[in-house]
Design an enzyme around this catalytic site. Structure first.
Site, PDB file in Angstrom:
ATOM      1  N   TYR A   1      -1.455  -0.266  10.207  1.00 38.93           N
ATOM      2  CA  TYR A   1      -1.614  -0.814   8.853  1.00 38.93           C
ATOM      3  C   TYR A   1      -0.439  -0.389   7.971  1.00 38.93           C
ATOM      4  CZ  TYR A   1      -3.629  -1.035   4.109  1.00 38.93           C
ATOM      5  OH  TYR A   1      -3.848  -1.270   2.780  1.00 38.93           O
TER       6      TYR A   1
ATOM      7  N   SER B   1       0.862  -1.188   0.000  1.00 36.54           N
ATOM      8  CA  SER B   1       0.000   0.000   0.000  1.00 36.54           C
ATOM      9  C   SER B   1       0.892   1.229   0.000  1.00 36.54           C
ATOM     10  CB  SER B   1      -0.857   0.026   1.264  1.00 36.54           C
ATOM     11  OG  SER B   1      -1.475   1.300   1.390  1.00 36.54           O
TER      12      SER B   1
HETATM   13  P1  NAP Z   1     -11.403  -5.792   0.469  1.00 32.73           P
HETATM   14  O1  NAP Z   1     -12.302  -5.376  -0.645  1.00 32.73           O
HETATM   15  O2  NAP Z   1     -11.772  -5.519   1.869  1.00 32.73           O
HETATM   16  O3  NAP Z   1     -11.104  -7.354   0.283  1.00 32.73           O
HETATM   17  C1  NAP Z   1     -10.259  -7.996   1.180  1.00 32.73           C
HETATM   18  C2  NAP Z   1     -10.081  -9.437   0.737  1.00 32.73           C
HETATM   19  O4  NAP Z   1      -9.145 -10.056   1.626  1.00 32.73           O
HETATM   20  C3  NAP Z   1     -11.367 -10.242   0.822  1.00 32.73           C
HETATM   21  O5  NAP Z   1     -11.409 -11.135  -0.272  1.00 32.73           O
HETATM   22  C4  NAP Z   1     -11.214 -11.001   2.136  1.00 32.73           C
HETATM   23  O6  NAP Z   1     -11.849 -12.275   2.164  1.00 32.73           O
HETATM   24  C5  NAP Z   1      -9.717 -11.225   2.155  1.00 32.73           C
HETATM   25  N1  NAP Z   1      -9.182 -11.483   3.490  1.00 32.73           N
HETATM   26  C6  NAP Z   1      -9.100 -10.650   4.545  1.00 32.73           C
HETATM   27  N2  NAP Z   1      -8.534 -11.269   5.602  1.00 32.73           N
HETATM   28  C7  NAP Z   1      -8.262 -12.533   5.181  1.00 32.73           C
HETATM   29  C8  NAP Z   1      -7.686 -13.655   5.804  1.00 32.73           C
HETATM   30  N3  NAP Z   1      -7.273 -13.617   7.086  1.00 32.73           N
HETATM   31  N4  NAP Z   1      -7.551 -14.785   5.095  1.00 32.73           N
HETATM   32  C9  NAP Z   1      -7.952 -14.850   3.787  1.00 32.73           C
HETATM   33  N5  NAP Z   1      -8.511 -13.826   3.148  1.00 32.73           N
HETATM   34  C10 NAP Z   1      -8.667 -12.676   3.847  1.00 32.73           C
HETATM   35  O7  NAP Z   1      -9.954  -5.143   0.286  1.00 32.73           O
HETATM   36  P2  NAP Z   1      -9.155  -4.573  -0.985  1.00 32.73           P
HETATM   37  O8  NAP Z   1      -9.256  -3.096  -0.945  1.00 32.73           O
HETATM   38  O9  NAP Z   1      -9.472  -5.326  -2.209  1.00 32.73           O
HETATM   39  O10 NAP Z   1      -7.674  -4.919  -0.487  1.00 32.73           O
HETATM   40  C11 NAP Z   1      -6.874  -5.918  -1.067  1.00 32.73           C
HETATM   41  C12 NAP Z   1      -5.435  -5.601  -0.729  1.00 32.73           C
HETATM   42  O11 NAP Z   1      -5.113  -4.306  -1.265  1.00 32.73           O
HETATM   43  C13 NAP Z   1      -5.161  -5.499   0.775  1.00 32.73           C
HETATM   44  O12 NAP Z   1      -3.911  -6.098   1.057  1.00 32.73           O
HETATM   45  C14 NAP Z   1      -5.131  -4.010   1.032  1.00 32.73           C
HETATM   46  O13 NAP Z   1      -4.346  -3.691   2.143  1.00 32.73           O
HETATM   47  C15 NAP Z   1      -4.524  -3.514  -0.256  1.00 32.73           C
HETATM   48  N6  NAP Z   1      -4.783  -2.096  -0.525  1.00 32.73           N
HETATM   49  C16 NAP Z   1      -6.039  -1.638  -0.834  1.00 32.73           C
HETATM   50  C17 NAP Z   1      -6.230  -0.280  -1.062  1.00 32.73           C
HETATM   51  C18 NAP Z   1      -7.556   0.299  -1.433  1.00 32.73           C
HETATM   52  O14 NAP Z   1      -7.648   1.544  -1.597  1.00 32.73           O
HETATM   53  N7  NAP Z   1      -8.611  -0.479  -1.578  1.00 32.73           N
HETATM   54  C19 NAP Z   1      -5.141   0.601  -0.963  1.00 32.73           C
HETATM   55  C20 NAP Z   1      -3.899   0.105  -0.641  1.00 32.73           C
HETATM   56  C21 NAP Z   1      -3.719  -1.243  -0.430  1.00 32.73           C
HETATM   57  P3  NAP Z   1     -13.403 -12.476   2.665  1.00 32.73           P
HETATM   58  O15 NAP Z   1     -14.240 -11.756   1.621  1.00 32.73           O
HETATM   59  O16 NAP Z   1     -13.602 -13.947   2.627  1.00 32.73           O
HETATM   60  O17 NAP Z   1     -13.502 -11.867   4.005  1.00 32.73           O
END
Ligand code: NAP
Length: 255
Positions: A164, A150
């Protein structure tokens, strides 16, 4: 006889692929010819939907439940993927969590543990399992690892979630070190650093409309799409990025 296990498929395991960036990566990976292992934790229906969409488009995918913050579940996840598809060629460490916005003095030790287990330990431990399958030292043929970090690792996320940000900073350091450690084993390790992507994670942080609040401060004046991060992940996982290892692609609209 050719079975699913012995055809030379490219298999990509994506952690946290039921929603958001992981789901978009799974859909794009299938379009690019990967067999996709869709990991999820709690959201079985969403993972099944990702798999169904891939199958409807002629691809091959399966959902695998595992909480990647738990080592024994990671070990089982990789064994299950071995049993189903055999040849792991790419790992995307995408699963991640965020908790409510808070100053550091209000962050408990228990919360730190949850954040680091889900975001950092999971990435280390999944890499460990991937190396045992990809490295020629263990009979593998190489592969690619893409970590989803991130931009918080660069900004530190003051007043929001320093925990985080630090958990992602550790992932960045690991990406650099592991890329060098594995460079002569035909395994490349890279990372994407997204920010302001429209997914559910901002609700978990306590501010569902966070992107709308700050989008005027983003040079491109908008939030990003999960599919835009997926494009960067797939490039780093592919042969097209064959001379890049230990690098980061920031997908942040210019911030
Ligand atoms: P999201 O929409 O909240 O999705 C999170 C995903 O991670 C879901 O599929 C969830 O599974 C899974 N997950 C969470 N904890 C888990 C665990 N212990 N074991 C297995 N699966 C788990 O988040 P996102 O925004 O797509 O984020 C994905 C990645 O991008 C993360 O690493 C986040 O830190 C990074 N990121 C996102 C942003 C942003 O702006 N969105 C920015 C920077 C970095 P379930 O659905 O089964 O709960």
């Amino acid at each position: 006889m050719q079975t699913e296990k012995n055809i030379a498929y490219k298999t990509m395991l994506i952690t946290g692929a039921s929603r958001g960036i992981g789901a978009a990566t799974a859909l794009l990976a299938a379009k690019k010819g990967y067999v996709v292992a869709v990991n999820y934790n709690k959201n079985k229906e969403a993972a099944a939907k990702v798999v169904d969409t891939i199958k409807q488009q002629g691809g091959l995918a399966k959902a695998f439940r595992a909480d990647v913050s738990k080592e024994e579940e990671i070990v089982r996840l990789f064994e299950d993927v071995d049993a189903e598809f055999g040849n792991l060629t790419s790992l995307v460490n995408n699963a991640g969590i965020l908790e409510q916005q808070s100053r550091l003095e209000n962050i408990t030790r228990q919360r730190l543990q949850r954040i680091f287990e889900a975001n950092t330990w999971s990435t280390f431990l999944c890499c460990k399992e991937a190396i045992k399958r990809m490295s020629p030292k263990y009979g593998g043929n190489g592969g690619t690892i893409v970590n989803v970090s991130s931009i918080a690792s660069r900004t530190g996320s003051p007043f929001e979630y320093i925990d985080y940000a630090a958990s992602k900073g550790a992932v960045d350091a690991m990406t650099i070190g592991l890329a060098k450690e594995l460079a002569d084993e035909n395994i490349r390790v890279n990372a994407v650093r997204p920010a302001f992507i429209y997914t559910d994670i901002h609700s978990d942080g306590g501010e569902p409309n966070r992107i709308e609040r700050i989008k005027e401060t983003i040079p491109l004046k908008r939030g990003g799409l999960a599919s835009e991060v997926a494009e960067a992940i797939l490039w780093l996982a592919s042969e097209q990025s064959s001379y890049s290892t230990g690098v980061f692609i920031d997908v942040t609209g210019g911030r």
